[in-house]
Enzyme design. Sequence first.
Site, PDB file in Angstrom:
ATOM      1  N   GLU A 279      -7.839  25.260 -17.359  1.00  0.00           N
ATOM      2  CA  GLU A 279      -7.541  23.811 -17.246  1.00  0.00           C
ATOM      3  C   GLU A 279      -6.499  23.565 -16.156  1.00  0.00           C
ATOM      4  O   GLU A 279      -6.589  22.596 -15.403  1.00  0.00           O
ATOM      5  CB  GLU A 279      -7.077  23.245 -18.590  1.00  0.00           C
ATOM      6  CG  GLU A 279      -8.142  23.298 -19.672  1.00  0.00           C
ATOM      7  CD  GLU A 279      -9.488  22.707 -19.246  1.00  0.00           C
ATOM      8  OE1 GLU A 279      -9.510  21.642 -18.601  1.00  0.00           O
ATOM      9  OE2 GLU A 279     -10.523  23.323 -19.548  1.00  0.00           O
ATOM     10  N   TRP A 282      -8.385  23.425 -13.171  1.00  0.00           N
ATOM     11  CA  TRP A 282      -9.020  22.132 -12.861  1.00  0.00           C
ATOM     12  C   TRP A 282      -8.041  21.190 -12.160  1.00  0.00           C
ATOM     13  O   TRP A 282      -8.397  20.415 -11.284  1.00  0.00           O
ATOM     14  CB  TRP A 282      -9.545  21.466 -14.147  1.00  0.00           C
ATOM     15  CG  TRP A 282     -10.935  21.909 -14.484  1.00  0.00           C
ATOM     16  CD1 TRP A 282     -11.298  22.803 -15.447  1.00  0.00           C
ATOM     17  CD2 TRP A 282     -12.164  21.484 -13.849  1.00  0.00           C
ATOM     18  NE1 TRP A 282     -12.671  22.959 -15.454  1.00  0.00           N
ATOM     19  CE2 TRP A 282     -13.226  22.161 -14.498  1.00  0.00           C
ATOM     20  CE3 TRP A 282     -12.469  20.603 -12.818  1.00  0.00           C
ATOM     21  CZ2 TRP A 282     -14.564  21.985 -14.130  1.00  0.00           C
ATOM     22  CZ3 TRP A 282     -13.800  20.423 -12.450  1.00  0.00           C
ATOM     23  CH2 TRP A 282     -14.828  21.109 -13.102  1.00  0.00           C
ATOM     24  N   TRP A 310     -24.124  -1.185  -9.613  1.00  0.00           N
ATOM     25  CA  TRP A 310     -23.102  -1.491 -10.624  1.00  0.00           C
ATOM     26  C   TRP A 310     -23.185  -2.957 -11.045  1.00  0.00           C
ATOM     27  O   TRP A 310     -23.567  -3.817 -10.248  1.00  0.00           O
ATOM     28  CB  TRP A 310     -21.699  -1.224 -10.059  1.00  0.00           C
ATOM     29  CG  TRP A 310     -21.480   0.169  -9.571  1.00  0.00           C
ATOM     30  CD1 TRP A 310     -21.285   0.555  -8.283  1.00  0.00           C
ATOM     31  CD2 TRP A 310     -21.428   1.371 -10.348  1.00  0.00           C
ATOM     32  NE1 TRP A 310     -21.110   1.914  -8.202  1.00  0.00           N
ATOM     33  CE2 TRP A 310     -21.199   2.443  -9.466  1.00  0.00           C
ATOM     34  CE3 TRP A 310     -21.558   1.646 -11.708  1.00  0.00           C
ATOM     35  CZ2 TRP A 310     -21.088   3.759  -9.898  1.00  0.00           C
ATOM     36  CZ3 TRP A 310     -21.450   2.964 -12.139  1.00  0.00           C
ATOM     37  CH2 TRP A 310     -21.220   3.992 -11.249  1.00  0.00           C
ATOM     38  N   ASN A 345      -7.997  14.164 -23.815  1.00  0.00           N
ATOM     39  CA  ASN A 345      -8.991  14.486 -22.783  1.00  0.00           C
ATOM     40  C   ASN A 345     -10.432  14.223 -23.223  1.00  0.00           C
ATOM     41  O   ASN A 345     -11.216  13.628 -22.496  1.00  0.00           O
ATOM     42  CB  ASN A 345      -8.842  15.947 -22.361  1.00  0.00           C
ATOM     43  CG  ASN A 345      -9.886  16.332 -21.328  1.00  0.00           C
ATOM     44  OD1 ASN A 345      -9.951  15.737 -20.257  1.00  0.00           O
ATOM     45  ND2 ASN A 345     -10.720  17.301 -21.652  1.00  0.00           N
ATOM     46  N   TRP A 363     -17.122   3.142 -11.564  1.00  0.00           N
ATOM     47  CA  TRP A 363     -16.056   4.069 -11.990  1.00  0.00           C
ATOM     48  C   TRP A 363     -14.717   3.747 -11.342  1.00  0.00           C
ATOM     49  O   TRP A 363     -13.657   4.041 -11.880  1.00  0.00           O
ATOM     50  CB  TRP A 363     -16.449   5.523 -11.709  1.00  0.00           C
ATOM     51  CG  TRP A 363     -16.678   5.858 -10.250  1.00  0.00           C
ATOM     52  CD1 TRP A 363     -17.857   5.824  -9.584  1.00  0.00           C
ATOM     53  CD2 TRP A 363     -15.697   6.282  -9.289  1.00  0.00           C
ATOM     54  NE1 TRP A 363     -17.682   6.199  -8.277  1.00  0.00           N
ATOM     55  CE2 TRP A 363     -16.364   6.484  -8.057  1.00  0.00           C
ATOM     56  CE3 TRP A 363     -14.322   6.519  -9.333  1.00  0.00           C
ATOM     57  CZ2 TRP A 363     -15.710   6.890  -6.886  1.00  0.00           C
ATOM     58  CZ3 TRP A 363     -13.663   6.932  -8.183  1.00  0.00           C
ATOM     59  CH2 TRP A 363     -14.357   7.111  -6.970  1.00  0.00           C
ATOM     60  N   TRP A 386     -12.986  11.040 -12.855  1.00  0.00           N
ATOM     61  CA  TRP A 386     -13.868   9.861 -12.935  1.00  0.00           C
ATOM     62  C   TRP A 386     -15.196  10.162 -12.243  1.00  0.00           C
ATOM     63  O   TRP A 386     -16.259   9.823 -12.741  1.00  0.00           O
ATOM     64  CB  TRP A 386     -13.183   8.624 -12.341  1.00  0.00           C
ATOM     65  CG  TRP A 386     -12.359   7.928 -13.385  1.00  0.00           C
ATOM     66  CD1 TRP A 386     -11.030   8.087 -13.628  1.00  0.00           C
ATOM     67  CD2 TRP A 386     -12.837   7.007 -14.388  1.00  0.00           C
ATOM     68  NE1 TRP A 386     -10.644   7.329 -14.700  1.00  0.00           N
ATOM     69  CE2 TRP A 386     -11.724   6.655 -15.188  1.00  0.00           C
ATOM     70  CE3 TRP A 386     -14.078   6.466 -14.701  1.00  0.00           C
ATOM     71  CZ2 TRP A 386     -11.836   5.760 -16.266  1.00  0.00           C
ATOM     72  CZ3 TRP A 386     -14.179   5.577 -15.771  1.00  0.00           C
ATOM     73  CH2 TRP A 386     -13.077   5.233 -16.544  1.00  0.00           C
TER      74      TRP A 386
END
Length: 485
Positions: A279, A282, A310, A345, A363, A386
């Site tokens: 993590e 990430w 969208w 998360n 987004w 996102w």
Amino acid sequence: MTTEGEPPVILWFRRDLRLADNPALERAHATGRPIVPVYIHDEGSAVRREGAASLWWLDKSLRALSARLAERGATLILRRGDSDAELRRLITETGAQTVFMNRLFEPDASRRDSDIAHDLKAEGVECRGFNGSLLCRPGAVLNGTGGPYKVFTPFLKSLRAQAEAPPHTTGPTSFGAVATLDSDTVDDWGLHPSDPDWSKGFDWTPGEAGAVEALRRFTLSALKTYSVGRDRPAEIGGSRLSPHLHWGELSPWRAWTAVEEAERAGQAPAAEADKFLAEIGWREFSAHLLHHFPTLPERAFRPEYDAFPWLDDDTGFTAWTRGLTGYPIVDAGMRQLWATGWMHNRVRMIVASFLIKDLLIDWRRGEAWFWDTLVDADLGSNSQNWQWVAGSGADASPYFRIFNPVTQGQKFDAEGRYVRRWVPELARIPNKWVHAPWTAPPEVLREARIRLGHDYPRPVVDHAEARDRALAALKAISGGARADD
Ligand code: FAD
């Protein structure tokens, strides 16, 4: 010149609000000259301004840093204004010929800092940047052809192969004598919200000591069962280190080595430690991607997604931000975010998927809301995640994988404890219906004192229909090649 004796080194604090493991501070100390620590609140430059929750954190973190410096006989100088102009003013006031800082790697900030360094150099002032925020400097982890990794697993492997932990340092105990300089106070900046003060439920201890304590607690408890616990929003299954890492109150190396040491000491199984280190990986991957692809916060990484149809659905967006979508796990997450400045998360993924795929809202609107409301809002991590949920990012979840907010709730919050905590209207509903109250028989709702549409909203969209609509929209941009879940 107002300093006593030799010219000091200016230590320009930014998102490295700590004294331990601080490379710029160590190098400043190694010069043997007095150190002038400064933080500049720069609201005017091209760098994206912090959101309201981030400013709440900054307010406390600066007070903590200032107190820590005072313990070691130093004064944190606070200036507000253009970074370049304020640094110059300080250089004139102190006679400093050197400015040290830990680098910001976001493209706009990095460009601004390079311009400043370039201009100061032309005037004979040495300006040096160090890496205090990442395990590896962006640009240092490259694939076999010298390009950036776009897939996480090989990136992590390469990162782990080359990153080397520096020795832990506690920072100097003395900063040398410097004459008094003008400084604002943190209060002058009004970073804490007022009228209304929406931060009453922010239960955090910003600052270096709070960060070290959070790490200690995590390694002694939640780390043991991290891989499962991190997916249970009702529990403290993760480290909650994200804001501390974002503001640099803790070096990522300190978190990394503490977890490795816990594993070596038998306090946590290797698989749990490894999951945590991934993590942190990430976080690193996000920062490196942003470095290589500077438009990540604004443009789809996979360009075909910029043509996505969208919807301009302000009503849906408002329902989402307020936690009134009628989907309990989504509403619980959005209310946790508003009340505490943070969201679990797993729930971040669920609410993001709901905005993008159930409501078909861009987004970028979600990213901007998170930016303003998260205490850990981070340009790289936020935009990367996102885009991951949207399916438009590097190594992203495929678009057709659409989170079902009901089954996600049932799987990760089986007893509805998280939902009941943040959506008290649903406190009395039995577990069976807590994630889909509209499916409960009328007598159950009556007994739970819930009038749908009054006490708690009906779903703003039907998930099954929304899913079909999202897949049809995907077909419009991809020819349907991947819409085959
Ligand atoms: P832990 O599970 O204890 O993880 C340890 C650390 O690893 C975290 O503190 C964080 O620094 C890093 N980390 C963990 N997961 C991720 C991830 N998916 N991406 C990048 N880094 C990660 N994280 C932010 O720090 N800032 C953001 O602005 C942000 N925005 C997000 C937006 C969305 C839509 C999603 C799905 C995730 C986002 N995340 C963001 C990632 C993640 O949700 C948080 O880092 C995590 O919830 C923080 O809790 P923790 O410290 O207990 O994490």
